[in-house]
Design a protein around this motif. Structure first.
Motif, short mmCIF file in Angstrom:
data_model
loop_
_atom_site.label_atom_id
_atom_site.label_comp_id
_atom_site.label_asym_id
_atom_site.label_seq_id
_atom_site.Cartn_x
_atom_site.Cartn_y
_atom_site.Cartn_z
N ILE A 2 1.14 -0.82 0.19
CA ILE A 2 -0.38 -0.38 0.06
C ILE A 2 0.41 1.60 0.03
CG2 ILE A 2 -2.30 1.08 1.13
CD1 ILE A 2 -2.26 -1.39 2.45
N LYS A 3 0.53 2.05 -1.27
CA LYS A 3 1.64 2.90 -1.21
C LYS A 3 0.99 4.08 -0.33
CE LYS A 3 2.99 6.76 -4.59
NZ LYS A 3 3.06 7.12 -5.63
N LEU A 4 2.06 4.35 0.72
CA LEU A 4 2.24 6.03 1.47
C LEU A 4 2.92 7.22 0.82
CD1 LEU A 4 3.65 3.67 4.79
CD2 LEU A 4 0.76 4.63 4.38
N VAL A 5 1.61 7.83 1.50
CA VAL A 5 2.13 9.66 0.87
C VAL A 5 1.39 10.44 1.93
CG1 VAL A 5 0.64 9.11 -1.09
CG2 VAL A 5 -0.39 9.82 0.43
N ASN A 6 2.05 11.54 2.02
CA ASN A 6 1.83 12.79 3.46
C ASN A 6 0.55 12.85 3.77
OD1 ASN A 6 4.76 13.98 3.33
ND2 ASN A 6 4.78 14.29 1.71
N ILE A 21 6.14 12.19 4.60
CA ILE A 21 7.31 11.82 4.41
C ILE A 21 8.14 13.23 3.54
CG2 ILE A 21 7.68 10.54 2.39
CD1 ILE A 21 5.73 8.63 2.49
N GLU A 22 9.81 12.75 3.39
CA GLU A 22 10.55 14.40 2.89
C GLU A 22 11.79 13.28 2.09
OE1 GLU A 22 13.16 17.98 3.82
OE2 GLU A 22 11.90 16.84 5.23
N ASN A 23 11.74 13.36 0.82
CA ASN A 23 13.16 12.91 -0.02
C ASN A 23 13.52 13.61 -0.59
OD1 ASN A 23 11.48 10.24 0.58
ND2 ASN A 23 10.02 10.63 -1.79
N LYS A 24 14.94 13.96 -0.13
CA LYS A 24 16.20 14.30 -0.39
C LYS A 24 17.66 13.21 -1.26
CE LYS A 24 15.53 17.85 3.26
NZ LYS A 24 16.96 17.75 4.36
N GLU A 25 17.68 14.53 -1.90
CA GLU A 25 18.91 13.64 -2.71
C GLU A 25 19.98 12.80 -2.11
OE1 GLU A 25 21.18 15.85 -5.38
OE2 GLU A 25 19.98 15.98 -6.73
#
Length: 469
Positions: free
Chosen positions: A127-131, A137-141
């Protein structure tokens, strides 16, 4: 890896191509720049498409093969001698945990790989998770942060982090053990059940708000886990009516082909059964495609929306103690359906004919007609129009208007321009405030006076020259 180049500028273009130019990155990542990757996408598309990966350091490229009247976006990445590196998740900070209810936990995980891997989080059965209100969820390089605020029982399960790039992927799964909580709400009522020793099943014997129960003919004692044990084993079960969390239920307007996603929490004990229904054109049907139900949560996850998915969606949550309902409006914008037939031909001549057909059953949610424009002011080279907005915006906000000749006005939303409103009465371009006849007579008199004065001056000059001669 090198830093990002500057934003590309379009230095030249025509109907099928665009020439881009950019500045190299200020930091090459410690190794020489080998080339650049040019990507583009349709303005309304979610994904970027690689156009080319160059093997030189030129900072200019001509993108060809564009479609006329399409709106495009471009971006540029630099690449150096870092080479091909598959993604790798740093597992030292990503471990299974056990926490108490109400606590907050954060996973901070580093990721390696070239080019920069894309990270996604999922829960239980993919199950895909989102904010959301509690999930951040915070994605950076080369790094991702995953935080759950105010943990509750339903957060229990396996959490999977996936890092992926063009060279491969890496996955890691951890477990979140059940916290000890009250389900997120104070206990309002109890159900008393007993174990039928003959059948091995629990049988309901009563309910109430008191936490102490006395069975007739027995003296139960309190066990370590909170159950009562006597001649018949007695257990406690909470009794809560369903309650749908409406935080994420905001009206949604999307173009056909775009995703639809809702993440909705549902409270209640026992865990309520949840169903989704769609009401469209006075018909209601149950929705099963894209619906993901787990205890205390429901999701609607549709990857590619279609026009037929528009409507009012009703969520129904039920358990033995009651039910709750909530609604959300979803509008999918698309082109109108095919006009109705058959095509009728009449008044055929050697130079032409008349055609007639029926309007399409579905107008694609274009806006309605604005009111008839009124002429507020005008002059020889302009006219000021005023009109009322259409009563029906087609399900999406009005973004502008198109003014046509004969003073017709069309409203525009995300689906495109609607039908034109009725035209104004014919209008002649002329000055609104024309000078009266008295003013024109005065102008003539002033012109004659000037002409007479000029003649007098000429005669006087002629006499003066004659006298000298």
């Amino acid at each position: 890896p090198p830093k990002a180049p500057s934003k590309p500028a379009i230095t030249d273009y025509d109907n099928v191509s665009a020439t881009l130019q950019w500045e190299p990155p200020v930091d090459d990542g410690g190794r020489p720049i080998l080339g650049y990757v040019i990507e583009m996408k349709d303005k309304f598309a979610p994904d970027w498409i690689e156009v080319i990966k160059t093997n030189d350091t030129k900072t200019e490229y001509k993108v060809e093969g564009l479609k006329e009247k399409m709106v495009y976006q471009f971006r540029v990445k630099a690449h150096n001698k870092a080479g091909v590196v598959k993604p790798r998740i740093e597992r030292s900070t990503f471990k299974s945990i056990i926490i108490k209810a109400g606590r907050t936990h954060k996973w901070a995980v580093d990721v390696t790989g070239e080019p920069t891997p894309e990270t996604t989080w999922s829960w239980r059965d993919n199950i895909k998770l989102v904010n959301t209100e509690r999930i951040k969820i915070e994605n950076k390089e080369y790094h991702t942060d995953f935080t759950i605020v105010n943990a509750v029982r339903r957060d229990t399960g396996k959490y999977t982090l996936r890092a992926e790039n063009c060279n491969g992927f890496d996955e890691e799964t951890v477990k979140w053990e059940k916290p000890e909580d009250d389900g997120g709400s104070p206990v309002k009522e109890y159900e008393l059940e007993k174990m039928d020793l003959a059948t091995g099943k629990w049988v309901r014997v009563g309910r109430g708000v008191r936490q102490a129960w006395q069975r007739e003919g027995s003296r139960p004692r309190q066990s370590e886990r909170g159950d009562r044990v006597g001649p018949a084993q007695v257990g406690w079960r909470r009794a809560l009516k369903p309650r749908i969390d409406r935080t994420n239920l905001k009206p949604l307007v999307v173009r056909a082909g775009k995703p639809i996603f809702f993440d909705v929490n549902v409270k209640g004990e026992p865990a309520p059964k949840v169903q989704w229904f769609q009401k469209w054109k006075n018909e209601e049907k149950e929705v099963t495609v894209g619906v993901i139900n787990v205890d205390y949560n429901t999701k609607l996850d549709i990857k590619e929306s279609a026009r037929s998915m528009s409507g009012t969606y009703r969520i129904l949550a039920e358990n033995p103690h009651g039910k709750d309902e909530a609604e959300v409006e979803i509008t999918v914008l698309s082109s109108p359906s095919k006009p109705g037939g058959p095509l009728k031909v009449s008044d055929v001549t050697k130079t032409g004919c008349k055609l007639a057909w029926k309007k399409p059953e579905d107008d694609g949610d274009i806006p309605g007609k604005p009111s008839v424009p009124t002429l507020e002011d005008w002059d020889v080279d302009r006219v000021d129009l005023k009109w009322e907005a259409p009563k029906d915006n087609g399900g999406a906000p009005i973004t502008g208007y198109v003014i046509e000749k004969k003073e017709k006005v069309r409203a525009v939303n995300k689906a495109g321009p609607g039908e034109p409103g009725d035209a104004t009465q014919p209008h002649i371009a002329k000055a609104r405030f024309c000078p009266g006849s008295r003013s024109r007579r005065q102008d003539r008199e002033r012109r004659l006076q000037h002409q007479a004065a000029d003649l007098r001056d000429q005669l006087e000059e002629h006499r003066h020259l004659h006298a000298q001669g």
